[in-house]
Design a protein around this motif. Structure first.
Motif, PDB file in Angstrom:
ATOM      1  N   ARG A   1       0.805  -1.245  -0.085  1.00  0.00           N
ATOM      2  CA  ARG A   1       0.050   0.128   0.115  1.00  0.00           C
ATOM      3  C   ARG A   1       0.937   1.258   0.064  1.00  0.00           C
ATOM      4  O   ARG A   1       1.934   1.323   0.480  1.00  0.00           O
ATOM      5  N   THR A   2       0.273   2.344  -0.818  1.00  0.00           N
ATOM      6  CA  THR A   2       0.874   3.589  -0.865  1.00  0.00           C
ATOM      7  C   THR A   2       1.278   4.055   0.450  1.00  0.00           C
ATOM      8  O   THR A   2       2.414   4.837   1.137  1.00  0.00           O
ATOM      9  N   GLU A   3       0.187   4.077   1.599  1.00  0.00           N
ATOM     10  CA  GLU A   3       0.389   4.663   2.782  1.00  0.00           C
ATOM     11  C   GLU A   3       1.700   3.937   3.642  1.00  0.00           C
ATOM     12  O   GLU A   3       2.402   4.854   4.318  1.00  0.00           O
ATOM     13  N   ASP A   4       1.808   2.673   3.516  1.00  0.00           N
ATOM     14  CA  ASP A   4       2.919   2.114   4.241  1.00  0.00           C
ATOM     15  C   ASP A   4       4.196   2.616   3.758  1.00  0.00           C
ATOM     16  O   ASP A   4       5.124   2.630   4.257  1.00  0.00           O
TER      17      ASP A   4
ATOM     18  N   VAL B   1      12.013   1.594  -1.130  1.00  0.00           N
ATOM     19  CA  VAL B   1      10.543   0.706  -0.923  1.00  0.00           C
ATOM     20  C   VAL B   1      10.305   0.134  -2.284  1.00  0.00           C
ATOM     21  O   VAL B   1      10.408   1.003  -3.589  1.00  0.00           O
ATOM     22  N   VAL B   2       9.857  -1.202  -2.410  1.00  0.00           N
ATOM     23  CA  VAL B   2       9.271  -1.641  -3.460  1.00  0.00           C
ATOM     24  C   VAL B   2       7.843  -2.188  -3.196  1.00  0.00           C
ATOM     25  O   VAL B   2       7.605  -2.583  -2.246  1.00  0.00           O
ATOM     26  N   ARG B   3       6.994  -2.342  -4.162  1.00  0.00           N
ATOM     27  CA  ARG B   3       5.483  -2.327  -4.295  1.00  0.00           C
ATOM     28  C   ARG B   3       5.569  -4.075  -4.668  1.00  0.00           C
ATOM     29  O   ARG B   3       5.637  -4.315  -5.987  1.00  0.00           O
ATOM     30  N   MET B   4       4.702  -4.724  -4.036  1.00  0.00           N
ATOM     31  CA  MET B   4       4.561  -5.991  -4.658  1.00  0.00           C
ATOM     32  C   MET B   4       3.237  -6.558  -3.826  1.00  0.00           C
ATOM     33  O   MET B   4       3.055  -6.305  -2.850  1.00  0.00           O
TER      34      MET B   4
ATOM     35  N   ARG C   1       9.228   8.157   5.430  1.00  0.00           N
ATOM     36  CA  ARG C   1       9.444   9.050   6.478  1.00  0.00           C
ATOM     37  C   ARG C   1      10.239   8.660   7.683  1.00  0.00           C
ATOM     38  O   ARG C   1      10.970   9.354   8.341  1.00  0.00           O
ATOM     39  N   GLU C   2       9.740   7.482   8.102  1.00  0.00           N
ATOM     40  CA  GLU C   2      10.873   6.964   9.411  1.00  0.00           C
ATOM     41  C   GLU C   2      12.095   6.645   9.034  1.00  0.00           C
ATOM     42  O   GLU C   2      12.915   6.926  10.068  1.00  0.00           O
TER      43      GLU C   2
END
Length: 281
Positions: free
Chosen positions: A30-33, A47-50, A39-40
């Motif tokens: 997810r985008t929010e994660d 980050v990679v999205r899968m 940010r952290e």
């Protein structure tokens, strides 16, 4: 690289690895994660999205990771816990459990294996850490899909370990007991939705379902911190000679002893659901 990095064990693992000096590929859906992790850890994370149910997305993420060069470690952590009586369980629910918790782990491993091999060939000591469960050694009622996947993951890990040993890539299976993570709440919510799909005959499992739901609530409240597991994972990635299977938590160690030493008839009696007592009136 850490899969399932948005919450729980994965999130804790990302933080501990960054603190240990690693740059971490964090895999989320997810985008929010993604935004929260950046940010952290603005300098320590990419980050990679899968989505483990979408092979193309996993392969695409793997190409991004491999293009960046050697990879010291892969932490296959992503997973769900889907519950329900096997007698009436919709097969698509069982398939989803296996797809996420077992098949998806292999697809991720295949996708980044060129980067792990590159690390080994350059003199590094790369590792694959599989996040299993004590539920891969001992099984009980209503969590049949989850147990099937975790028992399968243990076999997958053993075969991978044997096959990759000649190439200098170690495989470590970490087996936690009860951990306080969102998997219990998401699993309980999924089970509540599943109950609505069951036929009327499944009411005979009502008491087992009730107990499983109560145990899920208790596990989410009383389980040990995900950071206990994360510390073991970081050590597995950095120790000179990590043990190939590592239990985490007192309950996991007790259950492993029971699974190993109790005679099967007694073990089955201990894990079997109890017959519901009918109350008068």
């Amino acid at each position: 690289m850490v899969t399932g990095a948005s919450t729980g064990i994965g999130r804790a693992c990302v933080a501990d690895l960054v603190r240990a000096g690693f740059h971490v590929w964090a895999a989320v859906r997810r985008t929010e994660d993604e935004e929260s992790l950046l940010r952290e850890h603005p300098d320590g994370v990419s980050v990679v999205r899968m989505d483990l149910t979408d092979e193309a997305s996993v392969r695409a993420a793997g190409k991004v990771v491999c293009a960046a060069g050697p990879l010291h470690g892969l932490v296959n952590n992503a997973g769900v816990a889907l519950a329900g009586p096997l007698e009436y369980l919709p097969i698509e629910v069982f398939r989803r459990q296996i797809e996420i918790n077992l098949t998806g782990q292999l697809i991720v491993t295949q996708s980044v294996s060129p980067a792990l091999r590159q690390a080994a060939e350059s003199g590094d000591d790369p590792r694959i850490v599989m996040v299993g469960s004590i539920g891969g050694r001992i099984a009980g009622p209503m969590l049949g899909p989850y147990h099937a996947a975790k028992f399968g993951l243990a076999g997958l890990s053993d075969s991978l370990r044997a096959e990759l040993a000649p190439f200098g890539i170690a495989v470590i299976l970490v087996e936690p007991g009860t951990i306080a993570t969102p998997i219990w709440e998401t699993g309980r919510a999924a089970a509540d939705e599943l109950v609505k799909q069951l036929p009327a005959e499944a009411d005979r499992y009502a008491e087992q379902i009730r107990k499983t739901r109560a145990n899920a609530v208790k596990s989410g409240e009383t389980g040990i911190s995900p950071y206990h597991v994360s510390l073991v994972i970081v050590k597995a990635l950095t120790a000179a000679k990590p043990r190939p299977r590592q239990l985490v938590g007192r309950d996991a160690k007790i259950a492993a002893l029971l699974a190993r030493f109790l005679p099967y008839p007694l073990l089955y009696r201990v894990t079997a659901a109890k017959k519901a007592v009918k109350r008068a009136g």
